[in-house]
Design an enzyme around this catalytic site. Sequence first.
Site, PDB file in Angstrom:
ATOM      1  N   ASP A 297       5.911  -6.269  -4.853  1.00  0.00           N
ATOM      2  CA  ASP A 297       3.711  -7.013  -5.381  1.00  0.00           C
ATOM      3  C   ASP A 297       4.147  -8.276  -5.272  1.00  0.00           C
ATOM      4  OD1 ASP A 297       3.908  -4.184  -4.861  1.00  0.00           O
ATOM      5  OD2 ASP A 297       3.062  -3.829  -6.753  1.00  0.00           O
TER       6      ASP A 297
ATOM      7  N   CYS B 252       5.318  -2.358 -12.233  1.00  0.00           N
ATOM      8  CA  CYS B 252       6.008  -2.544 -10.792  1.00  0.00           C
ATOM      9  C   CYS B 252       7.701  -1.759 -10.627  1.00  0.00           C
ATOM     10  CB  CYS B 252       4.846  -2.746 -10.063  1.00  0.00           C
ATOM     11  SG  CYS B 252       3.191  -1.706  -9.253  1.00  0.00           S
TER      12      CYS B 252
ATOM     13  N   LYS C 279       1.373   1.021  -0.862  1.00  0.00           N
ATOM     14  CA  LYS C 279       1.690   2.091  -2.212  1.00  0.00           C
ATOM     15  C   LYS C 279       0.414   1.487  -2.799  1.00  0.00           C
ATOM     16  CE  LYS C 279       3.600  -0.993  -5.750  1.00  0.00           C
ATOM     17  NZ  LYS C 279       2.732  -1.211  -6.642  1.00  0.00           N
TER      18      LYS C 279
END
Length: 212
Positions: free
Chosen positions: A17, A160, A115
Amino acid sequence: MADKLAITERDVLLVVDVQNDFCPGGALAVPGGDQVVGPINRLARTFRHVVLTQDWHPPGHLSFASSHPGRLPMETITAPYGPQILWPDHCVQGSEGADFHPDLDIPHAELVLRKGYNREIDSYSAFFENDHRTPTGLAGYLRERGLGRVFLAGLAFDFCVRYSAEDARLDAFDAVMVEDACRGIDLGGSVAETRARLEELAIPCIGSDRIV
Ligand SMILES: [Zn+2]
């Protein structure tokens, strides 16, 4: 001085990310988030195999505070699958905030795994959505390709990246956190909690200078 870790053909760098919304100026900025870009670019050159994840939410996603009238970001709600922290709207599909940081330079990355695209389930981990039952397919991808050791870097250390590392380990992969290539949000002690959990799972946290 700590031992060096030699990267082999069965190793993969999972870059989590590194997107505009998680960097300063973004909708859900992680303090110093952009500082991971340099270390990650350098690290990636050591790896033959690199996978990028991209948080990728539809408008009105369940994890957005704006989807719950009267609720504010950082509050926790009870979703059908358990507690869910509410966030500002971020990483909306196709938006500039969802783009990778413009300086991220890993042309040889082999897979971009998106995701969080199911409106009703958030997905911190690159392996399972937050119901802990819905797989993203990443474990199958890594296994089919003979990739057994996952080095993790990116944003955020205590969300994450953490849950991706945990799920990698619980799914029988070796997991290694590259600490100086991560930054955390630190919400209610979440960084300390992450360190304790990583220790419990025997997931090492190393500096990128140990990787050769
Ligand atoms: Zn998200």
